[in-house]
Design a protein around this motif. Structure first.
Motif, PDB file in Angstrom:
ATOM      1  N   TYR A   1       0.840  -1.196   0.000  1.00 58.95           N
ATOM      2  CA  TYR A   1       0.000   0.000   0.000  1.00 58.95           C
ATOM      3  C   TYR A   1       0.880   1.253   0.000  1.00 58.95           C
ATOM      4  O   TYR A   1       2.111   1.171  -0.075  1.00 58.95           O
ATOM      5  CB  TYR A   1      -0.931  -0.036   1.221  1.00 58.95           C
ATOM      6  CG  TYR A   1      -2.086   0.937   1.141  1.00 58.95           C
ATOM      7  CD1 TYR A   1      -2.891   1.006  -0.001  1.00 58.95           C
ATOM      8  CD2 TYR A   1      -2.356   1.795   2.198  1.00 58.95           C
ATOM      9  CE1 TYR A   1      -3.943   1.896  -0.076  1.00 58.95           C
ATOM     10  CE2 TYR A   1      -3.407   2.688   2.140  1.00 58.95           C
ATOM     11  CZ  TYR A   1      -4.199   2.746   0.994  1.00 58.95           C
ATOM     12  OH  TYR A   1      -5.235   3.639   0.926  1.00 58.95           O
ATOM     13  N   ARG A   2       0.218   2.384   0.093  1.00 57.86           N
ATOM     14  CA  ARG A   2       0.926   3.662   0.075  1.00 57.86           C
ATOM     15  C   ARG A   2       1.992   3.706   1.174  1.00 57.86           C
ATOM     16  O   ARG A   2       1.813   3.147   2.246  1.00 57.86           O
ATOM     17  CB  ARG A   2      -0.067   4.808   0.288  1.00 57.86           C
ATOM     18  CG  ARG A   2      -1.126   4.892  -0.814  1.00 57.86           C
ATOM     19  CD  ARG A   2      -2.188   5.909  -0.460  1.00 57.86           C
ATOM     20  NE  ARG A   2      -3.319   5.823  -1.387  1.00 57.86           N
ATOM     21  CZ  ARG A   2      -4.453   6.508  -1.251  1.00 57.86           C
ATOM     22  NH1 ARG A   2      -4.602   7.337  -0.217  1.00 57.86           N
ATOM     23  NH2 ARG A   2      -5.424   6.360  -2.128  1.00 57.86           N
ATOM     24  N   GLU A   3       3.069   4.419   0.883  1.00 56.64           N
ATOM     25  CA  GLU A   3       4.213   4.499   1.789  1.00 56.64           C
ATOM     26  C   GLU A   3       4.810   3.125   2.084  1.00 56.64           C
ATOM     27  O   GLU A   3       5.502   2.920   3.064  1.00 56.64           O
ATOM     28  CB  GLU A   3       3.845   5.212   3.088  1.00 56.64           C
ATOM     29  CG  GLU A   3       3.437   6.656   2.903  1.00 56.64           C
ATOM     30  CD  GLU A   3       4.530   7.498   2.245  1.00 56.64           C
ATOM     31  OE1 GLU A   3       5.684   7.436   2.719  1.00 56.64           O
ATOM     32  OE2 GLU A   3       4.226   8.193   1.258  1.00 56.64           O
TER      33      GLU A   3
END
Length: 726
Positions: free
Chosen positions: A26-28
């Motif tokens: 996912y993001r980051e």
């Protein structure tokens, strides 16, 4: 391909023939768990990560820019400590700053054919065309620690294995304080937790109870797995039965301190962790050093608890039990312990062998008492030299006498233990496990050798090698009769004492590996005051493990049924003893649900008993392949039914079946139907004793009416029926 990666959606999908496991980058670069369960063709699974809006008490990363994402709420793939996830965590690293904040983020991945070995650890194995492995590289940017999450997919078995390799790529030492092997989140709590508990002579009792809010855990901190709790747990979906419904099985291939923790949070979601027990565990990792966790085995079944068990059985026979004896026919043995205890000499053992040979028994095992001045259990552990006053002419002479009768020879060892009254202890008292400045606890008149030390292992190996290499020994029973207290090593510095328990287990594995490598044709059987070390780590070295010192046939039903939840029938050490509670017939029928053998004095058998033993020996050979390699069905559990216990073996091609019924005690009613399982409904099967022919459909759905049998059978009686396809 069993492992796929969608670079656009950043989703990894691991598929077996029956299950799917999916996770998301996912993001980051947070690794988020998406799904584990029945096989799915879809890959649009990202929405499964959400657990609803988090509240003001849950921290979030503003860089993620998702108001529904918080490490405290979403199902992280490998949870870490101190970075916003307040649930139980799989990993905690204490860095040079003194804190334990750990935040592992995805860096890269590799998909590899086959399966890499785990250094120093027993683990499952596979050829390049039998499995595929995903290696996910993650990093904690502050400490420089990298965690490589390893997933191996055995597509044909419905099995996924997991372990983690930590590498310190930073400039300063760190300390691993939690290093679990697997973390799996479930979007619900509609499960029963099934596990095994017990004590000496009452191993592998089955417990089943619903998950509750909070943390449920089974653990060992005894230095070994022990009989109290087994490193196995299953999550059975509500309504799951023996043959229907969903069951998830988790087993740790490890013989030391373990923990299996399940937390159900306030949202009704559940997280399972499995790995080394963090109690008393601290592992110092200097720059460029690595640490590998034991392997966890994950099995998904949509065919109930029985389907889960049969997957474990086949998988371990083919991909864990590395001994040639996993598939090679094993000799039928008789053990001297319950017949003679310490009171024997070469003449008595030769007489045992002579009588055993007349009955068709193929191997004599000389148990405790053959070495040093070992006349009782107070002395001589550690002095592995033959007592030639007891065995006149030496061990070679005895073995030659036994072999001349056509009988093979086996021997007992307890390599990890030492008596204070022994030559080895008098020469090396510092070799016994003890914390500096403290008195040593004694259990069964013995101490534990410090297997973290190479010089200790070298000494025991040399003593064992000197005896085994000079004699025609074809079997070893490896015993272990106490657990570890005052746990410390005089050779480890203070900042590494937290490594003692794991180093001990690695030392035991090293010694077992050296013995089995030096003598690859020897059949090794593990034992620990019975089934106290019945775990998958031991199965890697020994294809059979003594299930319990309790050889009472009725008590053995619960013990063997419990062990069968995870471990193959071919691994369950089971013998016919002189225990008088049940008939010799029933003792044989129960022991046949295991490795089968004898633990009695053959000289004392009556002619009637000798005739029955010969029939049992014939049945051992007749049903050998069916019992060891067939599918096992628990028809009626002794835990669920107070009157009857029933089980069945079915050959892989469904042409043969063997059923056993034991009347534990007479019921108040006499009506009883036995329903078979696993047959071909369209085939006809002939029952050997009566000649009656039944369809597979009838045997499974209408069943066999055994009411007359149950009425006429006294407590402790049993009935075996054999069916072959027409």
């Amino acid at each position: 391909m069993p492992i796929t990666y969608d670079s656009q959606k950043r989703i990894f999908k691991l598929d077996t023939k029956t299950s799917t496991y999916a996770l998301l980058v996912y993001r980051e670069n947070y690794l988020v768990h998406l799904y584990y369960g029945a096989k799915l063709p879809d890959d649009n699974l990202a929405s499964l990560m959400y657990r609803g809006r988090f509240d003001s008490l849950s921290p979030y990363n503003p860089k993620v820019e998702d108001e529904l994402f918080s490490p405290d709420i979403n199902p992280l793939e490998y949870s870490t400590n101190g970075a916003g996830d307040f649930r139980i965590s799989a990993c905690s690293v204490r860095g040079e700053n003194g804190d334990t904040v750990t935040d592992l983020r995805y860096v890269s991945h590799r998909i590899l054919p086959g399966k890499p070995k785990l250094p120093g650890l027993p683990a499952t194995f596979a050829g390049e065309d039998e499995a595929q492995t995903l290696e996910l590289e993650t990093v904690d940017s502050v400490t420089g620690v990298r965690a490589f999450l390893l997933y191996t997919v055995f597509e044909e078995y419905g099995v996924i294995t997991r372990s983690v390799r930590f590498e310190n790529r930073g400039s300063a030492p760190v300390v691993l304080e939690r290093a679990y092997s697997a973390c799996v989140d479930f979007p619900g709590m509609d499960f029963d937790m099934v596990h095994l508990y017990g004590r000496w002579a009452k191993e592998n009792s089955t417990a089943r109870h619903p998950l509750q809010h909070g943390i449920q855990s089974i653990q060992s901190k005894r230095g070994m797995a022990g009989p109290n709790h087994n490193p196995f747990v299953a999550l059975a979906r509500n309504g799951c039965t023996e043959e229907t419904g969903e069951a998830y099985g988790f087993n740790l291939i490890y013989s030391g301190n373990f923990a299996i923790d399940i937390e159900t949070d306030t949202r009704g979601c559940s997280r399972l962790l499995m790995g080394i027990n963090p109690t008393d565990f601290r592992w110092k990792l200097s720059p460029e050093e690595s640490f590998t966790t034991p392997e966890a085995v994950l099995v998904y079944s949509d065919a109930g608890m029985g389907g889960m068990s049969r997957t474990f059985h086949k998988f371990y026979l083919n991909h864990l039990m590395r001994s040639e004896w996993a598939k090679k026919k094993r000799p039928l043995l008789i053990n001297s312990w319950e017949a003679a205890y310490f009171d024997f000499d070469d003449d008595k053992l030769a007489a045992f062998a002579g009588e055993a040979q007349k009955l068709g028994i193929e191997m004599l095992v000389m148990d405790d008492g053959w070495f040093g001045n070992r006349c009782d259990d107070h002395r001589a552990l550690g002095d592995w030299a033959v007592n030639e006053q007891k065995l006149k002419g030496g061990l070679q002479s005895l073995i030659q006498r036994v072999n001349a009768l056509g009988v093979k020879f086996g021997i007992w060892y307890e390599p990890e233990m030492i008596n204070p009254d022994s030559d080895l202890y008098r020469a090396h008292p510092d070799w016994a496990v003890c914390a500096r400045g403290r008195d040593k606890s004694i259990s069964r008149y013995q101490c534990v050798l410090d297997m973290t030390r190479e010089d200790v292992r070298d000494n025991i190996f040399r003593q064992m090698y000197d005896v085994i290499s000079k004699n025609n020994i074809e079997y070893i029973k490896w015993d272990c009769n106490r657990h570890i207290s005052e746990a410390a090593s005089l050779q480890l510095p203070p900042d590494r004492q937290g490594e003692f328990f794991h180093r001990y287990v690695l030392g035991v594995y090293d010694l077992m590996d050296r013995i089995t490598t030096a003598f690859p044709h020897i059949l090794l059987e593990n034992c620990s005051s019975g089934g106290g070390r019945f775990d998958a780590g031991m199965l890697y070295y020994s294809p059979q493990i003594w299930a319990s010192d309790n050889t009472d046939a009725i008590e053995r039903l619960t013990i063997q049924f419990g062990a069968s939840l995870c471990y193959p029938i071919a691994s369950l050490g089971a013998h016919v003893s002189a225990n008088p509670r049940t008939s010799l017939k029933t003792r044989g029928n129960v022991a046949m649900c295991g490795t089968f053998g004898y633990e009695l004095d053959p000289v004392k058998l009556t002619e009637e008993e000798r005739a029955l033993v010969r029939r049992q020996v014939a049945d051992y050979h007749k049903y050998y392949d069916l019992i060891r390699y067939g599918d096992f069905y628990r028809l009626t559990s002794p835990t669920d039914n107070p009157f009857f216990c029933e089980w069945e073996f079915v050959s892989e091609d469904k042409t043969e079946a063997l059923t056993t019924l034991v009347v534990m005690r007479q019921p108040e009613h006499v009506f009883h139907i036995q329903y078979l399982r696993g047959l071909d409904p369209d085939r006809l099967y002939r029952e050997e004793e009566t000649g009656e022919v039944y369809s597979g459909a009838l045997l499974m759905h209408a069943g066999l009416n055994l009411s007359c049998v149950s009425w006429e059978s006294p407590d402790g009686d049993s009935l075996v029926r054999h069916f072959t396809a027409v």
